[in-house]
Design a protein around this motif. Structure first.
Motif, PDB file in Angstrom:
ATOM      1  N   ALA A 170      36.298  46.240  44.181  1.00  0.00           N
ATOM      2  CA  ALA A 170      35.870  45.171  43.278  1.00  0.00           C
ATOM      3  C   ALA A 170      35.431  45.693  41.911  1.00  0.00           C
ATOM      4  CB  ALA A 170      34.730  44.389  43.919  1.00  0.00           C
ATOM      5  N   SER A 171      35.067  46.986  41.838  1.00  0.00           N
ATOM      6  CA  SER A 171      34.582  47.550  40.570  1.00  0.00           C
ATOM      7  C   SER A 171      34.774  49.059  40.569  1.00  0.00           C
ATOM      8  CB  SER A 171      33.101  47.230  40.381  1.00  0.00           C
ATOM      9  OG  SER A 171      32.324  47.932  41.348  1.00  0.00           O
ATOM     10  N   SER A 172      34.710  49.653  39.383  1.00  0.00           N
ATOM     11  CA  SER A 172      34.800  51.110  39.297  1.00  0.00           C
ATOM     12  C   SER A 172      33.569  51.765  39.914  1.00  0.00           C
ATOM     13  CB  SER A 172      35.013  51.563  37.852  1.00  0.00           C
ATOM     14  OG  SER A 172      33.980  51.099  37.027  1.00  0.00           O
ATOM     15  N   GLN A 173      32.428  51.063  39.886  1.00  0.00           N
ATOM     16  CA  GLN A 173      31.223  51.598  40.520  1.00  0.00           C
ATOM     17  C   GLN A 173      31.410  51.709  42.032  1.00  0.00           C
ATOM     18  OE1 GLN A 173      31.156  48.963  38.326  1.00  0.00           O
ATOM     19  NE2 GLN A 173      30.295  50.033  36.561  1.00  0.00           N
ATOM     20  N   GLU A 174      32.012  50.679  42.639  1.00  0.00           N
ATOM     21  CA  GLU A 174      32.273  50.739  44.075  1.00  0.00           C
ATOM     22  C   GLU A 174      33.270  51.851  44.388  1.00  0.00           C
ATOM     23  OE1 GLU A 174      33.362  47.903  47.873  1.00  0.00           O
ATOM     24  OE2 GLU A 174      33.999  47.212  45.896  1.00  0.00           O
ATOM     25  N   ILE A 194      39.771  57.632  39.850  1.00  0.00           N
ATOM     26  CA  ILE A 194      39.475  56.209  39.701  1.00  0.00           C
ATOM     27  C   ILE A 194      40.203  55.657  38.480  1.00  0.00           C
ATOM     28  CG2 ILE A 194      37.645  54.507  39.301  1.00  0.00           C
ATOM     29  CD1 ILE A 194      35.769  56.641  40.714  1.00  0.00           C
ATOM     30  N   VAL A 195      41.018  54.654  38.724  1.00  0.00           N
ATOM     31  CA  VAL A 195      41.630  53.883  37.642  1.00  0.00           C
ATOM     32  C   VAL A 195      40.686  52.696  37.469  1.00  0.00           C
ATOM     33  CG1 VAL A 195      43.665  52.632  36.871  1.00  0.00           C
ATOM     34  CG2 VAL A 195      43.930  54.617  38.383  1.00  0.00           C
ATOM     35  N   PRO A 196      39.891  52.685  36.413  1.00  0.00           N
ATOM     36  CA  PRO A 196      38.753  51.770  36.349  1.00  0.00           C
ATOM     37  C   PRO A 196      39.067  50.297  36.149  1.00  0.00           C
ATOM     38  CG  PRO A 196      38.900  53.024  34.323  1.00  0.00           C
ATOM     39  CD  PRO A 196      39.950  53.564  35.251  1.00  0.00           C
ATOM     40  N   GLU A 197      40.223  49.987  35.609  1.00  0.00           N
ATOM     41  CA  GLU A 197      40.454  48.579  35.314  1.00  0.00           C
ATOM     42  C   GLU A 197      41.911  48.207  35.495  1.00  0.00           C
ATOM     43  OE1 GLU A 197      39.912  45.697  31.496  1.00  0.00           O
ATOM     44  OE2 GLU A 197      38.450  47.292  31.764  1.00  0.00           O
ATOM     45  N   MET A 198      42.134  47.236  36.357  1.00  0.00           N
ATOM     46  CA  MET A 198      43.463  46.667  36.530  1.00  0.00           C
ATOM     47  C   MET A 198      43.283  45.215  36.938  1.00  0.00           C
ATOM     48  SD  MET A 198      44.716  48.469  40.014  1.00  0.00           S
ATOM     49  CE  MET A 198      44.123  47.925  41.582  1.00  0.00           C
ATOM     50  N   ARG A 199      44.333  44.470  36.903  1.00  0.00           N
ATOM     51  CA  ARG A 199      44.280  43.062  37.288  1.00  0.00           C
ATOM     52  C   ARG A 199      45.202  42.884  38.486  1.00  0.00           C
ATOM     53  NH1 ARG A 199      41.371  39.299  35.831  1.00  0.00           N
ATOM     54  NH2 ARG A 199      41.990  37.140  35.831  1.00  0.00           N
ATOM     55  N   SER A 200      44.702  42.216  39.509  1.00  0.00           N
ATOM     56  CA  SER A 200      45.481  42.016  40.732  1.00  0.00           C
ATOM     57  C   SER A 200      45.782  40.538  40.950  1.00  0.00           C
ATOM     58  CB  SER A 200      44.710  42.555  41.937  1.00  0.00           C
ATOM     59  OG  SER A 200      44.554  43.946  41.828  1.00  0.00           O
ATOM     60  N   VAL A 201      46.942  40.282  41.524  1.00  0.00           N
ATOM     61  CA  VAL A 201      47.361  38.938  41.914  1.00  0.00           C
ATOM     62  C   VAL A 201      47.747  39.039  43.380  1.00  0.00           C
ATOM     63  CG1 VAL A 201      48.995  37.065  41.513  1.00  0.00           C
ATOM     64  CG2 VAL A 201      48.247  38.496  39.588  1.00  0.00           C
ATOM     65  N   PHE A 202      47.137  38.189  44.224  1.00  0.00           N
ATOM     66  CA  PHE A 202      47.358  38.332  45.658  1.00  0.00           C
ATOM     67  C   PHE A 202      47.050  37.035  46.401  1.00  0.00           C
ATOM     68  CE2 PHE A 202      43.135  39.571  44.397  1.00  0.00           C
ATOM     69  CZ  PHE A 202      42.292  38.937  45.295  1.00  0.00           C
ATOM     70  N   TRP A 203      47.628  36.940  47.603  1.00  0.00           N
ATOM     71  CA  TRP A 203      47.316  35.829  48.491  1.00  0.00           C
ATOM     72  C   TRP A 203      46.019  36.141  49.227  1.00  0.00           C
ATOM     73  CZ3 TRP A 203      49.307  31.146  48.732  1.00  0.00           C
ATOM     74  CH2 TRP A 203      50.602  30.926  48.283  1.00  0.00           C
ATOM     75  N   TRP A 204      45.115  35.163  49.294  1.00  0.00           N
ATOM     76  CA  TRP A 204      43.910  35.285  50.106  1.00  0.00           C
ATOM     77  C   TRP A 204      43.534  33.905  50.628  1.00  0.00           C
ATOM     78  CZ3 TRP A 204      41.773  38.540  53.020  1.00  0.00           C
ATOM     79  CH2 TRP A 204      40.472  38.357  53.493  1.00  0.00           C
ATOM     80  N   LYS A 205      43.577  33.759  51.932  1.00  0.00           N
ATOM     81  CA  LYS A 205      43.216  32.515  52.609  1.00  0.00           C
ATOM     82  C   LYS A 205      43.956  31.313  52.026  1.00  0.00           C
ATOM     83  CE  LYS A 205      38.942  34.355  54.339  1.00  0.00           C
ATOM     84  NZ  LYS A 205      37.530  34.247  54.552  1.00  0.00           N
ATOM     85  N   THR A 215      45.559  30.888  49.284  1.00  0.00           N
ATOM     86  CA  THR A 215      45.448  30.636  47.852  1.00  0.00           C
ATOM     87  C   THR A 215      45.858  31.893  47.089  1.00  0.00           C
ATOM     88  OG1 THR A 215      43.542  29.198  48.263  1.00  0.00           O
ATOM     89  CG2 THR A 215      43.845  29.950  46.017  1.00  0.00           C
ATOM     90  N   ILE A 216      46.548  31.708  45.985  1.00  0.00           N
ATOM     91  CA  ILE A 216      46.843  32.837  45.113  1.00  0.00           C
ATOM     92  C   ILE A 216      45.611  33.095  44.256  1.00  0.00           C
ATOM     93  CG2 ILE A 216      48.238  33.700  43.208  1.00  0.00           C
ATOM     94  CD1 ILE A 216      50.606  32.209  44.352  1.00  0.00           C
ATOM     95  N   GLU A 217      45.117  34.312  44.347  1.00  0.00           N
ATOM     96  CA  GLU A 217      43.930  34.739  43.601  1.00  0.00           C
ATOM     97  C   GLU A 217      44.336  35.742  42.522  1.00  0.00           C
ATOM     98  OE1 GLU A 217      40.781  33.701  44.187  1.00  0.00           O
ATOM     99  OE2 GLU A 217      41.210  32.560  46.001  1.00  0.00           O
ATOM    100  N   THR A 218      43.574  35.798  41.461  1.00  0.00           N
ATOM    101  CA  THR A 218      43.730  36.840  40.445  1.00  0.00           C
ATOM    102  C   THR A 218      42.339  37.336  40.101  1.00  0.00           C
ATOM    103  OG1 THR A 218      43.598  35.286  38.595  1.00  0.00           O
ATOM    104  CG2 THR A 218      45.794  35.780  39.449  1.00  0.00           C
ATOM    105  N   GLY A 219      42.273  38.603  39.749  1.00  0.00           N
ATOM    106  CA  GLY A 219      40.977  39.120  39.371  1.00  0.00           C
ATOM    107  C   GLY A 219      41.022  40.603  39.050  1.00  0.00           C
ATOM    108  N   PRO A 220      39.945  41.087  38.448  1.00  0.00           N
ATOM    109  CA  PRO A 220      39.865  42.502  38.108  1.00  0.00           C
ATOM    110  C   PRO A 220      39.561  43.343  39.342  1.00  0.00           C
ATOM    111  CG  PRO A 220      37.834  41.416  37.504  1.00  0.00           C
ATOM    112  CD  PRO A 220      38.761  40.350  38.012  1.00  0.00           C
ATOM    113  N   GLU A 221      40.127  44.524  39.369  1.00  0.00           N
ATOM    114  CA  GLU A 221      39.853  45.489  40.428  1.00  0.00           C
ATOM    115  C   GLU A 221      39.917  46.890  39.842  1.00  0.00           C
ATOM    116  OE1 GLU A 221      41.052  44.048  44.754  1.00  0.00           O
ATOM    117  OE2 GLU A 221      42.837  44.293  43.497  1.00  0.00           O
ATOM    118  N   ALA A 222      39.425  47.849  40.602  1.00  0.00           N
ATOM    119  CA  ALA A 222      39.591  49.265  40.291  1.00  0.00           C
ATOM    120  C   ALA A 222      40.416  49.874  41.410  1.00  0.00           C
ATOM    121  CB  ALA A 222      38.233  49.945  40.183  1.00  0.00           C
TER     122      ALA A 222
END
Length: 109
Positions: free
Chosen positions: A12-16, A35-46, A48-55
């Motif tokens: 969920a974050s570069s800290q994690e 660690i690649v600190p910042e990327m954007r992910s698009v994925f199925w979850w429950k 629903t298509i979700e998008t959000g930042p990840e590391a």
């Protein structure tokens, strides 16, 4: 089968990602984590298509340690279903692969 692997873990974050890397390297389940600190992910979850930042955490390890590595990640990761995948290292610098072996031979688990 290759003795050496690259392990990919999204967080969920570069800290994690950094905390996971420190835990896994301290336990000698991985020789190194990047660690690649910042990327954007698009994925199925429950349904629903979700998008959000990840590391992205990329680890260098040995295949025989992967099951234990997975168990440690699952106990420390914030996701219900974390991505933990490994791909074989088919070839690499002999000195570097030797270093991975040496640093993970002393696995603390």
């Amino acid at each position: 089968m290759s003795d050496y692997i690259l392990v990919f873990i999204t967080t969920a974050s570069s800290q994690e990602a950094e905390q996971l890397a420190k835990t896994l390297v301290e336990k000698r389940l991985a020789a190194c984590g990047n660690i690649v600190p910042e990327m954007r992910s698009v994925f199925w979850w429950k349904d629903t298509i979700e998008t959000g930042p990840e590391a992205l955490l990329i680890l260098k390890s040995r295949a025989e340690l992967f099951p234990t590595l997975v168990n440690v990640v699952k106990t420390h990761h914030s996701y219900e279903v974390p991505e933990i995948i490994a791909i074989p290292i088919l070839s690499g610098s002999e000195d570097y692969l030797k270093w991975i072996a040496e640093e993970t031979q002393k696995s603390q688990i």
